[in-house]
Design an enzyme around this catalytic site. Structure first.
Site, PDB file in Angstrom:
ATOM      1  N   CYS A  74       0.849  -1.198   0.000  1.00 48.38           N
ATOM      2  CA  CYS A  74       0.000   0.000   0.000  1.00 48.38           C
ATOM      3  C   CYS A  74       0.883   1.246   0.000  1.00 48.38           C
ATOM      4  O   CYS A  74       1.836   1.328   0.778  1.00 48.38           O
ATOM      5  CB  CYS A  74      -0.908  -0.007   1.225  1.00 48.38           C
ATOM      6  SG  CYS A  74      -2.021   1.421   1.268  1.00 48.38           S
ATOM      7  N   CYS A  93       0.557   4.885   6.926  1.00 49.47           N
ATOM      8  CA  CYS A  93      -0.072   4.742   8.242  1.00 49.47           C
ATOM      9  C   CYS A  93       0.883   4.002   9.192  1.00 49.47           C
ATOM     10  O   CYS A  93       1.248   2.844   8.941  1.00 49.47           O
ATOM     11  CB  CYS A  93      -1.389   3.987   8.115  1.00 49.47           C
ATOM     12  SG  CYS A  93      -2.398   4.593   6.751  1.00 49.47           S
ATOM     13  N   CYS A 123       0.379   0.328  10.342  1.00 56.43           N
ATOM     14  CA  CYS A 123      -0.106  -0.696   9.416  1.00 56.43           C
ATOM     15  C   CYS A 123       0.987  -1.575   8.805  1.00 56.43           C
ATOM     16  O   CYS A 123       1.915  -1.080   8.164  1.00 56.43           O
ATOM     17  CB  CYS A 123      -0.918  -0.044   8.302  1.00 56.43           C
ATOM     18  SG  CYS A 123      -1.710  -1.300   7.260  1.00 56.43           S
ATOM     19  N   CYS A 137     -16.591  -8.970   5.598  1.00 64.01           N
ATOM     20  CA  CYS A 137     -15.942  -7.691   5.322  1.00 64.01           C
ATOM     21  C   CYS A 137     -14.688  -7.905   4.474  1.00 64.01           C
ATOM     22  O   CYS A 137     -13.779  -8.641   4.871  1.00 64.01           O
ATOM     23  CB  CYS A 137     -15.580  -7.022   6.643  1.00 64.01           C
ATOM     24  SG  CYS A 137     -14.774  -5.445   6.396  1.00 64.01           S
ATOM     25  N   CYS A 166     -19.573  -5.930   3.640  1.00 71.09           N
ATOM     26  CA  CYS A 166     -18.859  -4.734   4.041  1.00 71.09           C
ATOM     27  C   CYS A 166     -17.569  -4.690   3.225  1.00 71.09           C
ATOM     28  O   CYS A 166     -17.009  -5.744   2.905  1.00 71.09           O
ATOM     29  CB  CYS A 166     -18.539  -4.797   5.534  1.00 71.09           C
ATOM     30  SG  CYS A 166     -17.560  -3.395   6.114  1.00 71.09           S
ATOM     31  N   CYS A 196     -19.324   2.206   8.671  1.00 74.15           N
ATOM     32  CA  CYS A 196     -18.600   1.525   9.744  1.00 74.15           C
ATOM     33  C   CYS A 196     -17.357   2.366   9.976  1.00 74.15           C
ATOM     34  O   CYS A 196     -16.492   2.463   9.102  1.00 74.15           O
ATOM     35  CB  CYS A 196     -18.238   0.110   9.287  1.00 74.15           C
ATOM     36  SG  CYS A 196     -17.089  -0.740  10.398  1.00 74.15           S
ATOM     37  N   ARG A 213     -17.875  -2.484  17.925  1.00 77.78           N
ATOM     38  CA  ARG A 213     -17.141  -3.743  17.688  1.00 77.78           C
ATOM     39  C   ARG A 213     -15.821  -3.782  18.439  1.00 77.78           C
ATOM     40  O   ARG A 213     -14.976  -2.889  18.287  1.00 77.78           O
ATOM     41  CB  ARG A 213     -16.892  -3.954  16.194  1.00 77.78           C
ATOM     42  CG  ARG A 213     -16.229  -5.305  15.918  1.00 77.78           C
ATOM     43  CD  ARG A 213     -16.121  -5.622  14.438  1.00 77.78           C
ATOM     44  NE  ARG A 213     -17.409  -5.522  13.807  1.00 77.78           N
ATOM     45  CZ  ARG A 213     -17.672  -4.739  12.767  1.00 77.78           C
ATOM     46  NH1 ARG A 213     -16.734  -4.016  12.222  1.00 77.78           N
ATOM     47  NH2 ARG A 213     -18.885  -4.687  12.265  1.00 77.78           N
TER      48      ARG A 213
END
Ligand code: SAM
Ligand code: DTB
Ligand code: SF4
Length: 330
Positions: free
Chosen positions: A64, A68, A71, A108, A139, A199, A271
């Site tokens: 990616c 972040c 991550c 998801c 999702c 979400c 969640r």
């Protein structure tokens, strides 16, 4: 027992005008008062022993371009993760079917994109159609979306889009340099406008202050509509990421964050998300008592470990927790 703080207003209409001091006051309540209030609010809107079961699948892994700091999938960090291209539709459907047969009602699909390319969106739309046909809620979490991309996902029947604010606007700049908090809010707007359920939640344990946690929850609760699902993640400190040595979170502070989320967003599914492998069963039970009513089920999150199904099955049995049946209203 001391009476609940007046800011703990479980009665009355759903609010979108929370002030910083009010949310701070909830965090400052004695632990037992906060949990009692969260449980009281929870019982007004949900069956106290039902937990929604969602399963995650990484449909495109790693490489990616975003930075972040938490991550493992960012191309900038050396986490030993093997990148994988977008999965074939039939493989995703087979995994969804297995998750459904194991008891999951929501599936998801997560992709390590800054934002999806239109060609990839075509394939993902096919996945959504086929997973829905299995009778599951769908999702997706694919990064930033333009309005027309959100509309296409909505037309395909996508039930939820996950896009977290992750932390406060102040702290966001220390965690992510390749996009802004405002970019995040823009995608949330596009998703909501397209009529997809939102979400949206965040991560606890990234070196944030109490004030950052207050702001994160306050901003979620003051969105034009409360996110229908609010994932609260405990940072998984993945070796090779800049946050690998972050200070562990005090478990009671994590439980407090769940409780405040429950009080601020009384109708939302809160969640208990990443980080459960580091939590004792007793801590998870406290999270459920604080109003968490959804978990990720299955031994993998996207790229990291989650408790295995056998363990969760036993935990639910010990606590008398039942899976929440799927709602086909959205
Ligand atoms: N790329 C998309 C995005 O950023 O929205 C979708 C996938 S991204 C992995 C989804 C969410 O996973 C992040 O917003 C973050 O809240 C969570 N996450 C990622 N790594 C994590 C970690 N190490 N610990 C806890 N949560 C994590
Ligand atoms: C969310 O808030 N947590 C999930 C889901 N939304 C996509 C992701 C957790 C990822 C944990 C790190 C990993 O497995 O790569
Ligand atoms: Fe990419 Fe999402 Fe990971 Fe950020 S959180 S590096 S955008 S996959």
């Amino acid at each position: 027992m001391s009476s609940p703080h007046p800011a703990a207003t479980g009665h009355g209409p759903v609010r979108n005008d929370w002030q910083h001091d009010e949310v701070h006051a909830l965090f400052a309540l004695p632990f037992n008062d906060l949990l009692f209030e969260a449980q009281r609010v929870h019982r007004m809107h949900f069956s106290p022993s039902e937990v929604q079961i969602a399963t995650l699948l990484s449909i495109k892994t790693g490489a990616c371009p975003e930075d972040c700091a938490y991550c493992p999938q960012s191309i900038r960090y050396h986490t030993g993760l093997e990148p994988e291209r977008l999965m074939p539709v039939q493989d995703v459907v087979a995994q969804a079917e297995a998750a459904r047969d194991a008891g999951a009602t929501r599936f998801c699909m997560g992709a390590a994109y800054r934002s999806p390319k239109d060609r990839d969106l075509e394939t993902i739309i096919e996945m959504i159609r086929e997973v829905k046909a299995l009778g599951m809620e769908t999702c997706a979490t694919l990064g930033m979306l333009k309005p027309e991309q959100a509309s296409r996902l909505s037309d395909a029947g996508l039930d939820y889009y996950n896009h977290n604010i992750d932390t406060s606007p102040r702290h966001y700049k220390d965690i992510i340099g390749t996009r802004t908090f405002g970019d995040r809010m823009e995608t949330l707007h596009n998703v909501r406008t397209a009529g997809i359920n939102v979400c949206c939640g965040g991560i606890v344990g990234m070196g944030e202050t109490l004030g950052d946690r207050v702001e994160m929850l306050r901003i979620l609760a003051n969105l034009p509509e409360h996110p229908q699902s609010v994932p609260i993640n405990q940072l998984i400190r993945v070796p090779g990421t800049p946050l690998e040595d972050a200070e562990p979170v005090d478990p009671f502070d994590f439980v407090r964050t769940i409780a405040v989320a429950r009080i601020l967003m009384p109708h939302s599914h809160v969640r208990l998300s990443a980080g459960r492998t580091e939590m004792s069963d007793e801590m998870q039970a406290l999270c459920f008592l604080a109003g968490a009513n959804s978990v990720f089920y299955g031994d993998k999150l996207l790229t990291t470990d989650n408790p295995d199904e056998h363990h969760d099955h036993r935990l639910f049995k010990r606590l008398g927790i039942r899976p929440e049946p799927v709602h086909h209203s959205t």
